[in-house]
Design a protein around this motif. Structure first.
Motif, PDB file in Angstrom:
ATOM      1  N   LEU A   4       2.417  16.509  11.211  1.00 61.66           N
ATOM      2  CA  LEU A   4       2.754  17.313  10.029  1.00 61.66           C
ATOM      3  C   LEU A   4       3.298  16.443   8.901  1.00 61.66           C
ATOM      4  O   LEU A   4       2.918  16.599   7.733  1.00 61.66           O
ATOM      5  CB  LEU A   4       3.759  18.389  10.426  1.00 61.66           C
ATOM      6  CG  LEU A   4       4.195  19.372   9.335  1.00 61.66           C
ATOM      7  CD1 LEU A   4       4.409  20.761   9.928  1.00 61.66           C
ATOM      8  CD2 LEU A   4       5.474  18.901   8.656  1.00 61.66           C
ATOM      9  N   MET A   5       4.188  15.501   9.220  1.00 62.89           N
ATOM     10  CA  MET A   5       4.779  14.642   8.191  1.00 62.89           C
ATOM     11  C   MET A   5       3.720  13.769   7.526  1.00 62.89           C
ATOM     12  O   MET A   5       3.723  13.597   6.297  1.00 62.89           O
ATOM     13  CB  MET A   5       5.880  13.777   8.815  1.00 62.89           C
ATOM     14  CG  MET A   5       7.100  14.547   9.286  1.00 62.89           C
ATOM     15  SD  MET A   5       8.265  13.530  10.246  1.00 62.89           S
ATOM     16  CE  MET A   5       8.855  12.399   8.976  1.00 62.89           C
ATOM     17  N   VAL A   6       2.818  13.209   8.331  1.00 70.56           N
ATOM     18  CA  VAL A   6       1.762  12.358   7.782  1.00 70.56           C
ATOM     19  C   VAL A   6       0.821  13.173   6.899  1.00 70.56           C
ATOM     20  O   VAL A   6       0.419  12.731   5.811  1.00 70.56           O
ATOM     21  CB  VAL A   6       1.001  11.661   8.924  1.00 70.56           C
ATOM     22  CG1 VAL A   6      -0.279  11.012   8.406  1.00 70.56           C
ATOM     23  CG2 VAL A   6       1.895  10.606   9.585  1.00 70.56           C
ATOM     24  N   ASN A   7       0.465  14.383   7.339  1.00 69.15           N
ATOM     25  CA  ASN A   7      -0.429  15.225   6.549  1.00 69.15           C
ATOM     26  C   ASN A   7       0.209  15.685   5.245  1.00 69.15           C
ATOM     27  O   ASN A   7      -0.486  15.894   4.245  1.00 69.15           O
ATOM     28  CB  ASN A   7      -0.854  16.449   7.373  1.00 69.15           C
ATOM     29  CG  ASN A   7      -1.831  16.098   8.473  1.00 69.15           C
ATOM     30  OD1 ASN A   7      -2.556  15.110   8.364  1.00 69.15           O
ATOM     31  ND2 ASN A   7      -1.837  16.883   9.539  1.00 69.15           N
ATOM     32  N   LEU A   8       1.517  15.818   5.228  1.00 72.93           N
ATOM     33  CA  LEU A   8       2.195  16.273   4.009  1.00 72.93           C
ATOM     34  C   LEU A   8       2.378  15.150   2.995  1.00 72.93           C
ATOM     35  O   LEU A   8       2.225  15.374   1.787  1.00 72.93           O
ATOM     36  CB  LEU A   8       3.563  16.867   4.373  1.00 72.93           C
ATOM     37  CG  LEU A   8       4.423  17.342   3.197  1.00 72.93           C
ATOM     38  CD1 LEU A   8       3.712  18.444   2.403  1.00 72.93           C
ATOM     39  CD2 LEU A   8       5.790  17.806   3.680  1.00 72.93           C
ATOM     40  N   ILE A   9       2.691  13.936   3.443  1.00 81.50           N
ATOM     41  CA  ILE A   9       3.074  12.882   2.502  1.00 81.50           C
ATOM     42  C   ILE A   9       1.914  12.450   1.614  1.00 81.50           C
ATOM     43  O   ILE A   9       2.134  11.996   0.475  1.00 81.50           O
ATOM     44  CB  ILE A   9       3.662  11.660   3.264  1.00 81.50           C
ATOM     45  CG1 ILE A   9       4.458  10.760   2.300  1.00 81.50           C
ATOM     46  CG2 ILE A   9       2.576  10.881   3.965  1.00 81.50           C
ATOM     47  CD1 ILE A   9       5.674  11.401   1.709  1.00 81.50           C
ATOM     48  N   ASP A  10       0.679  12.608   2.063  1.00 84.55           N
ATOM     49  CA  ASP A  10      -0.484  12.216   1.251  1.00 84.55           C
ATOM     50  C   ASP A  10      -1.294  13.459   0.879  1.00 84.55           C
ATOM     51  O   ASP A  10      -2.516  13.479   0.966  1.00 84.55           O
ATOM     52  CB  ASP A  10      -1.349  11.225   2.031  1.00 84.55           C
ATOM     53  CG  ASP A  10      -2.275  10.432   1.097  1.00 84.55           C
ATOM     54  OD1 ASP A  10      -2.063  10.480  -0.133  1.00 84.55           O
ATOM     55  OD2 ASP A  10      -3.194   9.777   1.616  1.00 84.55           O
ATOM     56  N   ASN A  51       0.828  -1.205   0.000  1.00 87.95           N
ATOM     57  CA  ASN A  51       0.000   0.000   0.000  1.00 87.95           C
ATOM     58  C   ASN A  51       0.869   1.263   0.000  1.00 87.95           C
ATOM     59  O   ASN A  51       0.742   2.128   0.856  1.00 87.95           O
ATOM     60  CB  ASN A  51      -0.940   0.003   1.204  1.00 87.95           C
ATOM     61  CG  ASN A  51      -2.162   0.869   0.962  1.00 87.95           C
ATOM     62  OD1 ASN A  51      -2.587   1.072  -0.169  1.00 87.95           O
ATOM     63  ND2 ASN A  51      -2.739   1.398   2.038  1.00 87.95           N
ATOM     64  N   LYS A  52       1.732   1.328  -0.995  1.00 88.89           N
ATOM     65  CA  LYS A  52       2.564   2.512  -1.187  1.00 88.89           C
ATOM     66  C   LYS A  52       1.707   3.652  -1.720  1.00 88.89           C
ATOM     67  O   LYS A  52       0.903   3.469  -2.639  1.00 88.89           O
ATOM     68  CB  LYS A  52       3.692   2.182  -2.175  1.00 88.89           C
ATOM     69  CG  LYS A  52       4.698   3.291  -2.394  1.00 88.89           C
ATOM     70  CD  LYS A  52       5.793   2.792  -3.328  1.00 88.89           C
ATOM     71  CE  LYS A  52       6.820   3.855  -3.599  1.00 88.89           C
ATOM     72  NZ  LYS A  52       7.898   3.364  -4.522  1.00 88.89           N
ATOM     73  N   LEU A  53       1.863   4.853  -1.160  1.00 91.21           N
ATOM     74  CA  LEU A  53       1.037   5.981  -1.558  1.00 91.21           C
ATOM     75  C   LEU A  53       1.412   6.468  -2.954  1.00 91.21           C
ATOM     76  O   LEU A  53       2.596   6.542  -3.300  1.00 91.21           O
ATOM     77  CB  LEU A  53       1.180   7.125  -0.558  1.00 91.21           C
ATOM     78  CG  LEU A  53       0.743   6.820   0.880  1.00 91.21           C
ATOM     79  CD1 LEU A  53       0.983   8.026   1.778  1.00 91.21           C
ATOM     80  CD2 LEU A  53      -0.724   6.415   0.920  1.00 91.21           C
ATOM     81  N   ASP A  54       0.402   6.798  -3.746  1.00 91.67           N
ATOM     82  CA  ASP A  54       0.608   7.319  -5.099  1.00 91.67           C
ATOM     83  C   ASP A  54       0.643   8.844  -5.035  1.00 91.67           C
ATOM     84  O   ASP A  54      -0.369   9.480  -4.717  1.00 91.67           O
ATOM     85  CB  ASP A  54      -0.529   6.850  -6.018  1.00 91.67           C
ATOM     86  CG  ASP A  54      -0.320   7.273  -7.460  1.00 91.67           C
ATOM     87  OD1 ASP A  54       0.607   8.064  -7.730  1.00 91.67           O
ATOM     88  OD2 ASP A  54      -1.100   6.814  -8.318  1.00 91.67           O
ATOM     89  N   PRO A  55       1.787   9.477  -5.322  1.00 96.53           N
ATOM     90  CA  PRO A  55       1.861  10.943  -5.237  1.00 96.53           C
ATOM     91  C   PRO A  55       0.948  11.652  -6.226  1.00 96.53           C
ATOM     92  O   PRO A  55       0.642  12.836  -6.048  1.00 96.53           O
ATOM     93  CB  PRO A  55       3.340  11.234  -5.524  1.00 96.53           C
ATOM     94  CG  PRO A  55       3.838  10.045  -6.273  1.00 96.53           C
ATOM     95  CD  PRO A  55       3.067   8.871  -5.747  1.00 96.53           C
ATOM     96  N   ASN A  56       0.500  10.936  -7.262  1.00 96.22           N
ATOM     97  CA  ASN A  56      -0.405  11.543  -8.245  1.00 96.22           C
ATOM     98  C   ASN A  56      -1.868  11.464  -7.829  1.00 96.22           C
ATOM     99  O   ASN A  56      -2.731  12.015  -8.516  1.00 96.22           O
ATOM    100  CB  ASN A  56      -0.220  10.853  -9.604  1.00 96.22           C
ATOM    101  CG  ASN A  56       1.174  11.056 -10.155  1.00 96.22           C
ATOM    102  OD1 ASN A  56       1.710  12.161 -10.132  1.00 96.22           O
ATOM    103  ND2 ASN A  56       1.782   9.965 -10.639  1.00 96.22           N
ATOM    104  N   GLN A  57      -2.134  10.786  -6.728  1.00101.42           N
ATOM    105  CA  GLN A  57      -3.510  10.688  -6.235  1.00101.42           C
ATOM    106  C   GLN A  57      -3.538  11.010  -4.737  1.00101.42           C
ATOM    107  O   GLN A  57      -3.836  10.151  -3.904  1.00101.42           O
ATOM    108  CB  GLN A  57      -4.087   9.294  -6.499  1.00101.42           C
ATOM    109  CG  GLN A  57      -4.261   8.974  -7.970  1.00101.42           C
ATOM    110  CD  GLN A  57      -4.888   7.610  -8.198  1.00101.42           C
ATOM    111  OE1 GLN A  57      -4.694   6.684  -7.418  1.00101.42           O
ATOM    112  NE2 GLN A  57      -5.662   7.488  -9.265  1.00101.42           N
TER     113      GLN A  57
END
Length: 443
Positions: free
Chosen positions: A371-377, A344-350
Motif C-alpha cells: 500500500l505504501m509503495v503504491n501510494l507514494i508514486d 532517483n528521488k520520485l517527482d510528486p508532479n509526475q
C-alpha cells in the motif's frame, strides 16, 4: 630606657600581641579534629543524638557502548551471506570468537550448536554458551553466576542470541529481583568494549527495554490493549531506552501491534525488522538495513489520540519504509538512501499511477508495504486499509480503518537496478469502525 632600639613600653606591647596570637592558635588547634580521631557528637537540646548518615559514593558513569548491534527479524537463511558475514566482520573478522546463547529455544544446546556451525561457515570461531532455562542437566541460576561461564563470555568479541521464546532469555539472564546476573553484565562488557551483539527473532525482541512477552494477535491488542506482565515485559535494552523493536514485521503484519505498546511506554520511535533481514546499529546510532527485505520506522512524536472516540485510535503518526541499503540516524533523524536510489528521488508532479489504493487486509503479509509503495508514486493523496477478524472472534463487529496520507514531507525513492522503493514520512491515522453483521450473505 631602650632595648636594641625599642622602648620598654613598645617591647611589652609586642610581647602581649605575641601571647594573644599564641592563645588563638591553641584554640583553633583544639577545635580541629586530628586525622583518624573520633568526631565528638553534638547534643541538640530536645533531640536524641544520632550519628550522621554516610553519603553514598556517586555511581560510576558508564560510557556509551562502543560496539554494534545486528538485529535480525527472524528466518535468517544460511545463504544470506551479507548478514552472516557482517556479524563475523563486526566481531573482528576471520577467527572471531562469537559466543552463542541458545537460551530462547526449548532445546538450547541444539539451537546454539546449529548457529555455531553457521557462523563457523563464514570464518568465525564460534562456541556455545551453556546457559538456558531448559539446558540439560544444568541449574541456570547457578550457571548465570558461574565464573567459568562469565570468563567464556568475556573471551568473546561477539554475542549471538538465537530465536525461540524471548522470555526464556530474560529469565536466564536476569535475577528475580530484576538485577543483572554476572553473565548479563559480561555480555554488556563485550558490547561496551566494542564487540557485536546480534540476535534473531526472540534475540531481536530483547534489544529494546520493552519486549513482547505473551502477545495476543495484533487485532486483539488493538481491541483489548496491552498490559505489563502479560503482553509486554522488560527486555535487555541494548539499543537504548528511546527505541522500541519488533520482528517478523512485514511477513506477519505486526506493525500495528507496535503502536499501543509505544503509546503505553512512551516510545516515540519504533523499528520493526522483516524476516531474513537485519538492522545494523553502530555506536553513532546509525541504522543500516541489510539482507533480503527492509524495516518499518514508526514516529509518534507528533501523534495524538482522541479520548472522545471509544476504542483504540491515533492520528498524525508517521510511518516510513527503509529498504535494504538505506541508512537512518536515530539521533539526527537523517535518512540516507541506498546508492542505487540516491539519484532517483520520485517527482510528486509526475506520478506513475492514478488508481485508488485500498486493501481489506492491512495486517496481511506485506500488505502495508504494498500500500505504501503504491501510494507514494500515485496521483492519489491517500490510501485506506481495513483490519477485521473472524466472525467467530471476540467482538467481531469491531474493526479498524488505517488511513495513509501524503504530506508536504512525504518522499519516495526508486532503485535504478531492481523494483525496490524507499518511502518516507507518510501520515497514518487509525480509528475504530463498526462492521455490519453478518459481514456477508450467500447469494
Amino acid at each position: 630606657m631602650k632595648v636594641t632600639g625599642l622602648t620598654l613600653r613598645q617591647l611589652c606591647l609586642r610581647l602581649c600581641m605575641l601571647w594573644l596570637l599564641a592563645l588563638a592558635g591553641a584554640a583553633q588547634a583544639a577545635s580541629t579534629p586530628v586525622p583518624g580521631a573520633p568526631v565528638p557528637k553534638v547534643q541538640v537540646p530536645g533531640k536524641s543524638s544520632k550519628p550522621a548518615k554516610a553519603v553514598p559514593p556517586p555511581k560510576p558513569v558508564l560510557a556509551p557502548p562502543a560496539g554494534n548491534l545486528v538485529i535480525i527479524g527472524g528466518g535468517l537463511r544460511t545463504e544470506n551471506a551479507e548478514v552472516w558475514q557482517r556479524i563475523v566482520q563486526l566481531a573482528g573478522g576471520k577467527g572471531a570468537r562469537i559466543g552463542v546463547f541458545g537460551s530462547a529455544s526449548i532445546n538450547p544446546e541444539a539451537a546454539a550448536q546449529a548457529t555455531v556451525n553457521k557462523l563457523n561457515q563464514y570464518g568465525a570461531q564460534a562456541f556455545a554458551i551453556p546457559l538456558g532455562v531448559t539446558w540439560p542437566n544444568s541449574d541456570y541460576r547457578k550457571a548465570a553466576e558461574d565464573p567459568e561461564t562469565v570468563a567464556m563470555i568475556h573471551s568473546a568479541t561477539g554475542i549471538y542470541f538465537t530465536g525461540g521464546d524471548q522470555a526464556r532469555i530474560t529469565r536466564a539472564l536476569v535475577r528475580p529481583d530484576g538485577s543483572h546476573t554476572a553473565a548479563l553484565d559480561a555480555v554488556w562488557d563485550v558490547y561496551r568494549d566494542g564487540g557485536v551483539v546480534a540476535g534473531s527473532s526472540a534475540g531481536a525482541a530483547i534489544m529494546s527495554t520493552t519486549m513482547f512477552y505473551d502477545a495476543k494477535s495484533t487485532l486483539d491488542m488493538l481491541k483489548q490493549g496491552v498490559n505489563d506482565g502479560h503482553e509486554i515485559a522488560p527486555g535487555l535494552g541494548f539499543i537504548g531506552e528511546d527505541v522500541f523493536v519488533d520482528q517478523h514485521l512485514l511477513v506477519r503484519g505486526r506493525f500495528a501491534r507496535m503502536i499501543p505498546v509505544m503509546l503505553k511506554k512512551g516510545y516515540q520511535i519504533g523499528l520493526g525488522i522483516d524476516e531474513n533481514t537485519a538492522m545494523v546499529v553502530n555506536a553513532r546510532r546509525d541504522v543500516e538495513i541489510i539482507g533480503y527485505s527492509g524495516a518499518l520506522l514508526l514516529d509518534l512524536s507528533a501523534a495524538i489520540t482522541d479520548r472522545g472516540i471509544k476504542g483504540f485510535n491515533i492520528s498524525n503518526a508517521t510511518i516510513s519504509y527503509l529498504d535494504r541499503g538505506d541508512k537512518f540516524n536515530l539521533v539526527t533523524r537523517e535518512f540516507t538512501p541506498s546508492p542505487d536510489k540516491a539519484d532517483n528521488k520520485l517527482d510528486p508532479n509526475q506520478p506513475d499511477t492514478r488508481e485508488p489504493v485500498y486493501t481489506n487486509d492491512i495486517l496481511g503479509n506485506n500488505a502495508v508495504l504494498d500500500l505504501m509503495v503504491n501510494l507514494i508514486d500515485n496521483a492519489q493523496q491517500e490510501a485506506i486499509g481495513i483490519a477485521f477478524g473472524n466472525p467467530r472472534d471476540f467482538n467481531p463487529e469491531l474493526g479498524f480503518e488505517f488511513r495513509f496520507s501524503k504530506t508536504i514531507n512525504s518522499v519516495g525513492y526508486s532503485s535504478t537496478e531492481v523494483e525496490a522503493y524507499s518511502v518516507l514520512k507518510l501520515r497514518m491515522d487509525i480509528r475504530p469502525i463498526q462492521l455490519a453483521q453478518p459481514l456477508y450473505r450467500y447469494r
